[in-house]
Write an enzyme that holds these catalytic residues in place. Structure first.
Site, short mmCIF file in Angstrom:
data_model
loop_
_atom_site.label_atom_id
_atom_site.label_comp_id
_atom_site.label_asym_id
_atom_site.label_seq_id
_atom_site.Cartn_x
_atom_site.Cartn_y
_atom_site.Cartn_z
N ILE A 153 0.86 -1.17 0.00
CA ILE A 153 0.00 0.00 0.00
C ILE A 153 0.90 1.23 0.00
CG2 ILE A 153 -1.85 1.24 1.16
CD1 ILE A 153 -2.62 -1.55 0.09
N LYS A 154 0.67 2.12 -0.95
CA LYS A 154 1.50 3.31 -1.07
C LYS A 154 0.96 4.43 -0.17
CE LYS A 154 2.97 4.31 -5.30
NZ LYS A 154 2.96 4.55 -6.77
N VAL A 155 1.85 4.98 0.65
CA VAL A 155 1.51 6.05 1.58
C VAL A 155 2.57 7.14 1.45
CG1 VAL A 155 1.14 6.68 4.00
CG2 VAL A 155 0.46 4.41 3.18
#
Length: 964
Positions: A153-155
């Protein structure tokens, strides 16, 4: 994409630089995903042949795929109903399936590397960049929905993102930390990762199943720093210039190298070793934004200079193909670390705050994620509501049955031989196996230039703020035609300089252009790829002198900018004379393919166009023509196959029909098609500005292409094209929704021309016969410089002040045909009588280009077209020399040429030379004619007196008599 197929891994790595990266401990991920990448087997091939080990995605990529393809067409209506019309829910459903399918393909890598590689990333909404709770909620939901432990998941590494990263890691959710620019922020990210693992360890949870990468965005740093440096160089002292110039193109790599040193320190501490003993893996650095944005730099710079163990480079497709083609592999990341430190110190000494730069980049980066995300949702909503075909599908064709069958066979051939993939992979064997691979830089130009769009916009605002009234582009061919298209299409934009284009050495036209300007309030754009082209150089000399007279010697150079390839003679002149700006060209992009580079976009920005919108439209077409799109669904490939197949069948007169507002696109297409394909005795002859006639006036050598602007369609054209289709003529229709869709057309046609060149068996990126005319012109101007005159000529015939000239071979043929009836009409009858079915007439007018002259020449061409049933072309010299001139000399020997020259009523000096503009034009016409004669072309020169209009009227009367 012709990747090596040797069974020996070491031999493969030696042949394929992408595979060789693995020897240095670096993993290659792909910064791209879409449905057809998976379904057409492209991702599988990249894994098997290039050693690809991961994939990253972003909303901009999904938006282009949804807008510019039918990858998702089958699901949109169903999902629209199921999600109640929620575009975000619809997008997520589509994206999650792609992530799942890609993750499944990468699963064996994930298992083989014990969870080190094999990941696919999906990002949380960028609107949540500063919302800790919102980020956590969405990340958990996406993680559950994907259901793959090799997902990430890109944050973003914002103040709100970092606490979320810590919490997500503690929960066992893999995180790709994005938008990292600053080393100080990276340390906070690494600390968040370690704290998350420590929390997890304190609960007795497994550490080995959690992975994270820290994505440093590289090239954007150089883009930002270079702009600051360029501003500083304007007022810098000699010592300051040396300091500033030493920073160009070096800060991003230096910053990455020092971040890597910090990575090694952090993950060697006793604190980390305790976690590693529990199975934890380091949070590797991932190099993102690795396409080169500055054309002056090597196109694989940010891959070659960042190679080192325990790192990842996520590479966009065009850069991936470029690195496979010519990447050089070495252990570069730990080279010259001390020099990297010195670069950062020099940055501080220059008064540039790295913190301010990276803070601004983070803010801009969030915005650059938000805008495409919103655009993506709008695209999903629009597609769902209309449930129509993709916007890019506004291309259709109607072909006779036999040609349709041949097109079907060619489509199968291109699909079976991986033609589209090989084109993107720069496989020269797709054409002639020569230097074609070196001229495909245009494939990735739009993505790179979008990053610089804001800079160009700021320069346009400077020109606007200074209340400059005009901008004059001085260039030829590929340097001038795209700006001319945009000027003719969009006109004057309120508050911005009015763009003019000068691409003629005719002294009356030069003078007329000058009269239209307020020189004191004009920005001059000197545009020349090589920097050695005769015309822009003498234009620059003339108008620089005018600027000195209007502004004074100290201010003149500030009104000049240059667009040229790095290291060119023009760059040297611009630097020595203190030009206001120098915008680099891309060495790997030929002039006629340069519309979507600085050569087209700098003038577009100056005249006030939204170049980001223009480039975004182009990017839609880039994605529609991607390597993973089947040949039969690829709009550029389909158009190219039609042109190539019909060209081989003798339908080589590509007849362009354009809506009135976009009429000038035809001039750009003329150059692209003619100069790319007309060589080795074959090729396509573009026919532009020929009035639409009834079907019976056309022979069987035509292919009609109707480019229709929906907001400005012409009813007469619509009816005429419908009649052509009804009569069984081959017709291609392309529909543009907006003038900004010209961005799509520039790329569509570049791609199509490359495909057609492959089918025709020629190199579409060279122009071997253009240089011949230049060489002859050079000889004549040099002789004039020595002697003060051009060689004397003897006319074949003279009547009423009109003289005819030709070479000995043509003279013998014409005199034999004329017999005793010696008159202008008789010679024209004899010359036009040489036209046969399948031939074409070309009127080559070395005259002032103005509406009245064009009207009279059009009258002549249409009289011949309607009487002889042949294609006709009209070009003004010397501009056509840089356009259709290549096909006239090197293409099929089916042309009959009438060159029209004149005595100049007025002339203008060229500063620093003995010759004048009129002499240069005369030398160009003579050189052009000599090469036509040497190539065995059927050619006649008609020389008028200084009253050009009367001379053209006399020619038209003679043509009417000759055609009786």
């Amino acid at each position: 994409m012709n990747s090596p197929r040797s069974a020996d891994p070491q031999e493969q790595a030696a042949l394929n630089p992408l595979l060789a990266l693995g020897r240095y401990g670096q993993s290659v991920w792909l910064d791209y995903i879409r449905r057809s990448l998976i379904t057409e087997g492209e991702l599988k091939r990249l894994i098997e042949e290039d050693g690809l080990k991961g994939v990253t995605s972003n909303p901009a990529i999904f938006e282009k795929a949804i807008t510019g393809s039918n990858d998702y067409a089958g699901e949109l209506e169903r999902l629209h109903r199921r999600t109640g019309g929620d575009p975000k829910a619809t997008y997520e459903t589509l994206a999650i399936r792609d992530i799942q399918d890609a993750a499944d393909l990468l699963r064996p890598i994930y298992e083989r590397t014990a969870g080190r590689d094999g990941y696919v990333s999906l990002e949380v909404s960028p609107h949540l960049a500063h919302d800790v709770d919102g980020t956590l909620k969405e990340a958990r939901r996406l993680w559950q929905a994907i259901g793959r432990d090799n997902a990430m998941i890109k944050v973003p590494a914002t103040a709100g993102g970092i606490p979320a990263i810590r919490q997500l890691v503690s929960e066992g959710i893999n995180v790709n930390v994005t938008l990292l620019f600053a080393q100080e922020v990276y340390e906070k990210v690494a600390e968040a990762y370690i704290q998350g693992l420590e929390t997890r360890s304190s609960r007795g949870a497994d550490l080995g199943g959690v992975a994270s990468v820290a994505s440093f965005f590289v090239s954007r740093i150089d883009t930002s720093i270079d702009e600051i440096v360029a501003r500083g160089l304007k007022t810098a002292s000699a010592a300051e210039r040396i300091l500033l110039q030493g920073l160009l193109g070096r800060v991003a790599i230096a910053n990455a190298k020092l971040a890597y040193q910090r990575y090694r320190e952090i993950f060697q501490t006793p604190r980390w070793q305790t976690l590693a003993g529990g199975g934890a893996q380091t949070q590797r650095l991932l190099w993102a934004s690795t396409s080169t944005k500055n054309p002056s730099y090597r196109d694989v710079l940010y891959v070659e200079e960042l190679i080192g163990p325990d790192t990842i480079n996520t590479i966009p497709p065009a850069t991936l193909d470029a690195f496979r083609d010519h990447g050089r592999v070495r252990s570069s990341l730990e080279e010259d670390v001390e020099a990297a430190s010195d670069t950062m110190k020099a940055l501080a000494r220059a008064g540039i705050s790295m913190k301010q730069v990276t803070d601004q980049l983070l803010e801009d980066g969030v915005r650059k994620f938000v805008e495409p995300f919103d655009k993506l949702l709008a695209s999903v909503d629009r597609r769902c509501r209309t449930i129509d075909a993709a916007r890019i599908d506004r291309q259709s064709y109607s072909l006779p049955v036999d040609l349709l069958s041949e097109l079907g066979a060619m489509t199968k051939e291109w699909q079976s031989k991986d033609g589209v993939r090989r084109l993107w992979a720069r496989d020269a064997s797709l054409w002639t196996g020569a230097d074609e691979a070196s001229w495909l830089g245009w494939l990735g130009a739009t993505e790179e230039l979008i990053e610089n769009a804001a800079q160009l916009g700021r320069f346009a605002e400077e020109a606007k703020a200074e209340k400059l009234s005009h901008a004059l582009l001085l260039g030829m061919g590929g340097s001038s035609l795209c700006p001319e298209v945009l000027k003719e299409t969009f006109g004057l934009i309120d508050g911005y300089p009015e763009l003019h284009v000068l691409d003629s050495t005719d002294p009356a036209q030069v003078r007329d252009t000058e009269r239209r300007l307020d020189v004191a309030r004009t920005l001059f754009i000197v545009s020349s790829k090589s920097g050695t082209t005769l015309e822009p150089n003498i234009f620059k000399s003339y108008f620089f002198q005018q600027a000195v007279e209007a502004l004074g010697p100290d201010r003149a150079a500030d009104r000049f900018i240059a667009i040229t390839d790095p290291g060119s003679k023009l760059q040297q002149i611009a630097e020595s004379e203190g030009f206001r700006r120098i915008y680099p060209g891309v060495p790997g992009i030929g002039g006629r393919y340069s519309a979507l580079s600085n050569f087209g976009m700098v003038p577009a920005a100056v005249m006030g166009l939204d170049i980001e919108e223009l480039l975004e439209r182009a990017e839609v077409m880039v994605h529609a023509c991607a390597s993973c799109v089947p040949a039969g669904e690829n709009p550029g490939a389909v158009l190219g196959m039609i042109m190539g197949v019909l060209g081989r069948r003798g339908r080589d007169k590509v007849t362009l029909i354009l809506s009135p507002r976009i009429h000038d696109l035809g001039a750009w297409l003329e150059q692209l098609i003619a100069e790319s394909t007309g060589k080795q005795g074959r090729g396509l002859i573009p026919v532009d500005q020929e009035r639409l006639g009834s079907p019976e006036v056309y022979g069987d050598d035509r292919l009609f292409i109707y480019i229709r602007l929906e907001s400005g369609a012409d009813a007469v054209q619509d009816a005429g094209v419908a009649a052509l289709e009804k009569a069984g003529k081959p017709v291609v229709r392309i529909s543009l929704g907006s003038p900004y869709d010209l961005g799509e057309e520039f790329f569509r046609w570049e791609f199509a021309t490359a495909v057609a060149g492959s089918i025709l068996g020629i190199n579409p990126f060279d122009q071997p016969d253009v240089e011949a005319s230049k060489a002859e012109t050079r000889k004549l101007t040099e002789e004039y410089e020595r002697t003060g005159s051009l060689p004397r000529e003897g006319p074949l015939f003279e009547e009423g002040g009109i003289r005819l000239f030709t070479d000995a071979r043509n003279a013998e043929e014409l005199n034999g045909a004329v017999g005793r009836e010696r008159s202008l009409a008789a010679y024209l009858r004899a010359h036009l009588g040489r036209l046969r079915p399948g031939d074409y007439l070309a009127l080559l007018a070395y005259l002032p280009m103005n509406p009245r002259h064009e009207e009279l020449l059009q009258e002549a061409r249409h009289a011949v077209r309607d009487r002889k049933r042949v294609a006709t072309c009209l070009g003004f010299g010397p501009r056509f020399l840089h356009s259709t001139g290549q096909a006239y000399k090197g293409g099929p020997p089916s042309g009959v040429f009438v060159q029209v020259t004149c005595e100049d009523a007025e002339d203008l000096p060229v500063p620093g030379h003995r010759y004048t503009f009129g002499v240069v034009k005369a030398a160009q016409a003579r050189g052009d004619f000599q090469v036509l004669a040497e190539r065995g072309r059927r050619a006649l020169r008609v020389h008028l007196g200084p009253d050009v209009e009367s001379g053209l009227e006399a020619i038209n009367a003679a043509v009417r008599e000759a055609l009786k």
